[in-house]
Design a protein around this motif. Structure first.
Motif, PDB file in Angstrom:
ATOM      1  N   UNK A 240      63.888  68.895  85.337  1.00 17.00           N
ATOM      2  CA  UNK A 240      64.528  69.055  84.040  1.00 17.00           C
ATOM      3  C   UNK A 240      66.043  68.957  84.098  1.00 17.00           C
ATOM      4  N   UNK A 241      66.677  69.293  82.959  1.00 16.57           N
ATOM      5  CA  UNK A 241      68.137  69.201  82.845  1.00 16.57           C
ATOM      6  C   UNK A 241      68.676  70.449  82.156  1.00 16.57           C
ATOM      7  N   UNK A 242      68.720  71.581  82.845  1.00 21.49           N
ATOM      8  CA  UNK A 242      69.166  72.818  82.198  1.00 21.49           C
ATOM      9  C   UNK A 242      70.599  72.735  81.692  1.00 21.49           C
ATOM     10  N   UNK A 243      70.814  73.304  80.513  1.00 23.46           N
ATOM     11  CA  UNK A 243      72.116  73.397  79.854  1.00 23.46           C
ATOM     12  C   UNK A 243      72.625  72.062  79.317  1.00 23.46           C
ATOM     13  N   UNK A 244      71.833  71.003  79.401  1.00 29.35           N
ATOM     14  CA  UNK A 244      72.310  69.693  78.970  1.00 29.35           C
ATOM     15  C   UNK A 244      71.990  69.415  77.501  1.00 29.35           C
ATOM     16  N   UNK A 245      70.767  69.726  77.080  1.00 29.33           N
ATOM     17  CA  UNK A 245      70.346  69.414  75.723  1.00 29.33           C
ATOM     18  C   UNK A 245      70.005  67.942  75.585  1.00 29.33           C
ATOM     19  N   UNK A 246      69.198  67.616  74.572  1.00 27.68           N
ATOM     20  CA  UNK A 246      68.822  66.235  74.325  1.00 27.68           C
ATOM     21  C   UNK A 246      68.081  65.583  75.475  1.00 27.68           C
ATOM     22  N   UNK A 247      67.283  66.357  76.208  1.00 26.73           N
ATOM     23  CA  UNK A 247      66.584  65.845  77.388  1.00 26.73           C
ATOM     24  C   UNK A 247      65.581  64.755  77.005  1.00 26.73           C
ATOM     25  N   UNK A 248      65.465  63.770  77.851  1.00 24.05           N
ATOM     26  CA  UNK A 248      64.484  62.714  77.655  1.00 24.05           C
ATOM     27  C   UNK A 248      63.090  63.222  78.033  1.00 24.05           C
ATOM     28  N   UNK A 249      62.092  62.731  77.301  1.00 21.83           N
ATOM     29  CA  UNK A 249      60.714  63.143  77.514  1.00 21.83           C
ATOM     30  C   UNK A 249      59.895  61.939  77.964  1.00 21.83           C
ATOM     31  N   UNK A 250      59.028  62.142  78.941  1.00 25.38           N
ATOM     32  CA  UNK A 250      58.144  61.085  79.399  1.00 25.38           C
ATOM     33  C   UNK A 250      57.009  60.927  78.392  1.00 25.38           C
ATOM     34  N   UNK A 251      56.955  59.786  77.747  1.00 27.70           N
ATOM     35  CA  UNK A 251      55.941  59.561  76.730  1.00 27.70           C
ATOM     36  C   UNK A 251      54.586  59.263  77.353  1.00 27.70           C
ATOM     37  N   UNK A 252      53.532  59.436  76.563  1.00 27.67           N
ATOM     38  CA  UNK A 252      52.170  59.205  77.036  1.00 27.67           C
ATOM     39  C   UNK A 252      51.800  57.735  76.899  1.00 27.67           C
ATOM     40  N   UNK A 253      50.708  57.369  77.525  1.00 24.02           N
ATOM     41  CA  UNK A 253      50.154  56.035  77.362  1.00 24.02           C
ATOM     42  C   UNK A 253      49.606  55.887  75.945  1.00 24.02           C
ATOM     43  N   UNK A 254      49.455  54.636  75.495  1.00 25.65           N
ATOM     44  CA  UNK A 254      48.852  54.406  74.175  1.00 25.65           C
ATOM     45  C   UNK A 254      47.340  54.598  74.207  1.00 25.65           C
TER      46      UNK A 254
END
Length: 565
Positions: A240-254
């Motif tokens: 993760x990215x603590x204290x950063x905000x706006x973290x990117x999320x790994x999306x799921x497969x379709x």
């Protein structure tokens, strides 16, 4: 439930001879010091009691987690004149056996907090922590952890100005620093009853498995109900990215696991149905299907492995497709489908909870654009899923947040039996009696708890048990309507509540692990469109559709509370 509504002991003032309010508990009011004001608001020490049940229990309890829906209809009409708190990231099960746990907290909307201590900013629910003196700025991200030293050692390159608080309070049962239960719980951020947030997490489908000890954090997507798994995803970066905000999320497969039929002992083989909601076909040959409960995985094979765009693929549970064959128990399971490219998992996944029973389980779209998981009323291999199986016991009314201006008002749940026969809420399973359960309020029914055909039962918090006669008088509940009491509480923000019937059990080291069928479930929200008057403004949620599970705001309407009527 506000503690001012409870029958507290001590120096309290009686209200109408029934409920009481302690003298240090004032009505809700703005809870921050706006920048334009120099006033100091005395903190209100009361708040909502944290939840007492987790998403999964063992030993004489459930190992079937709640059926969490994903709601796309979420009305963000929060009052921007008060501070609205948020939880943006959770590390509940760190990788490599590390004991580190942490929660990232921020102001989601509204004014800064001039002094966190004076405004009684705190964590509640899964863990407890009271913030020290000091300001908190809008969109500033701070960390609360179980181990400050371990956190700083793990994250040596924190953003400048990152503040780390902790440790959180000791668990009174162990007298050691409390833990986030990996199976799931709710982290609540409290600010004197207004602008609070209840953030759920779980290691069960449809929550992402990558956040469960595999190196990723659970990241809030920035919108939606924080109690809803669709509002969360695994962090795109390790740890993760603590204290950063706006973290990117790994999306799921379709491609998602859409419906599964378990193998049954009469020789009927099961099957797995996949659905591709994308715009291009996807070949799933070589992808991996994994059973968490059995600790086993299978590689998808066979000759027909392409899922068409906006279409279905039915995989028979045979040796041709799954090697030695796919045998799934009717006790239920947690199933994950992992995308595999060049022999390695990409991190993209889909998951489905198989619920106890011989019927199939799957995902359906319900009214209002919501999707939910559950047992299916009808099996539909290779086609769009039918409605979720439900009944005969339904949740017919939810009064989750009492009227703030009426000290005689309290939270409650109402159940109704839509069947043609009375339902005894204690089942005999293999000559072993065991009670039905209400997931979300920590309740198990006892001998003598019966709901007649067409009848109702009303459930209140167990702090009101000594005042049952006064409750009946207050709400004009007929004597013929049974009243029972639960140990937990209903979240003022929203949570999953499920009615569960014992199905089977397995002996494990002298203890019994119980498996349940689901009779009804909902994930209510204080921000359902058009229904915000149920959030402390005197109205309750009343069921209007009993043909399926209670997911989706279209199954409910607003009305005055009428328990037992």
């Amino acid at each position: 439930m506000n503690t001012k509504k409870l029958l507290a002991l001590g120096t309290c003032v009686s209200v109408i001879g029934m409920f009481s309010a302690c003298s240090d508990d004032s009505p809700s009011s703005p809870v921050v010091d706006p920048a334009s004001s120099s006033s100091t608001i005395v903190p209100n020490s009361s708040g909502d009691v944290g939840p007492t049940s987790s998403a999964i229990e063992v030993s004489s309890s459930s190992v079937d987690g709640p059926m969490l829906s994903s709601s796309s209809n979420f009305e963000d009409d929060t009052d921007s004149t008060i501070t609205n708190m948020g939880v943006s990231e959770i590390m509940y099960n760190a990788p490599g056996g590390s004991a580190l746990e942490w929660v990232e907290v921020y102001i989601k909307k509204g004014p800064d907090i001039k002094d966190m201590l004076a405004n009684n900013l705190r964590l509640d629910g899964a863990v407890s922590f009271s913030f020290p003196p000091g300001s908190l700025k809008n969109n500033e991200y701070v960390i609360v952890t179980n181990d400050v030293d371990l956190f700083k050692k793990t994250y040596s390159n924190l953003p400048a100005g990152c503040r780390v608080f902790g440790p959180w309070d000791n668990d009174p049962k162990t007298n050691a620093v409390a833990k986030l239960v990996n199976e799931g719980d709710v982290v609540e951020v409290k600010l004197k009853g207004e602008g609070d947030v209840s953030a759920a997490f779980s290691n069960l489908p449809p929550w992402p498995s990558l956040a469960n000890g595999k190196g990723r954090t659970l990241v809030y997507r920035g919108s939606g109900n924080e109690a809803d798994p669709s509002s969360w995803g695994p962090s795109a970066v390790e740890n993760g990215s603590p204290c950063a905000g706006g973290d990117k999320v790994l999306d799921a497969s379709t491609v998602r696991v859409n419906e599964i039929k378990p193998f049954v002992l009469n020789g009927t083989e099961g099957w797995v149905e996949l659905y591709n909601y994308g715009d291009a076909p996807v070949d799933v040959k070589g992808w991996e299907l994994e059973s968490k409960r059995k600790g086993k995985k299978w590689t998808v094979g066979g000759t027909n492995t392409v899922v068409p765009a906006k279409g279905y693929l039915l995989l028979e549970a045979t040796a041709d497709v799954f090697g030695e064959g796919l045998f799934l128990s009717d006790n239920g399971d947690e199933i994950y489908l992992y995308e595999v490219v060049a022999g390695a998992r990409t991190g993209k996944e889909s998951s489905l909870m198989i619920f106890a029973g011989k019927q199939s389980s799957g995902i359906v779209e319900v009214a209002g654009g919501t999707v939910a998981q559950g047992a299916m009323a009808t099996e539909t291999p290779g086609a769009a899923n039918s409605a979720l199986k439900a009944g005969p016991i339904f949740i017919s009314e939810i009064h989750y947040h009492e009227n703030e201006n009426d000290l005689n008002d309290v939270e409650f749940l109402e159940l109704v039996n839509k069947g043609t026969e009375a339902v005894n809420l204690v089942e005999s399973v293999n000559n072993t009696p065991h009670g039905w359960k209400i997931e979300g309020v920590n309740m198990e029914f006892a001998a003598g708890d019966v709901i007649p055909a067409g009848g109702k039962m009303v459930l209140f918090n167990d702090s009101l048990k000594p005042k049952e006669s006064l409750i009946r008088t207050r709400f004009s509940i007929p004597d013929a309507i049974p009243v029972r009491f639960y140990a937990g509480k209903l979240s003022n923000r929203g949570e999953t509540v499920a009615v569960k019937k014992p199905y089977s059990f397995v002996e494990n080291g002298g203890d019994k692990q119980w498996y349940y069928e689901i009779s009804d479930a909902t994930l209510y929200s204080d921000r359902w469109p058009g229904m915000t008057d149920s959030d402390g403004k005197g109205k309750s949620l009343n069921r209007k559709d009993f043909t399926t599970m209670g997911y989706g705001y279209a199954n409910w309407t607003l009305a005055d509370p009428t328990p037992g009527k």
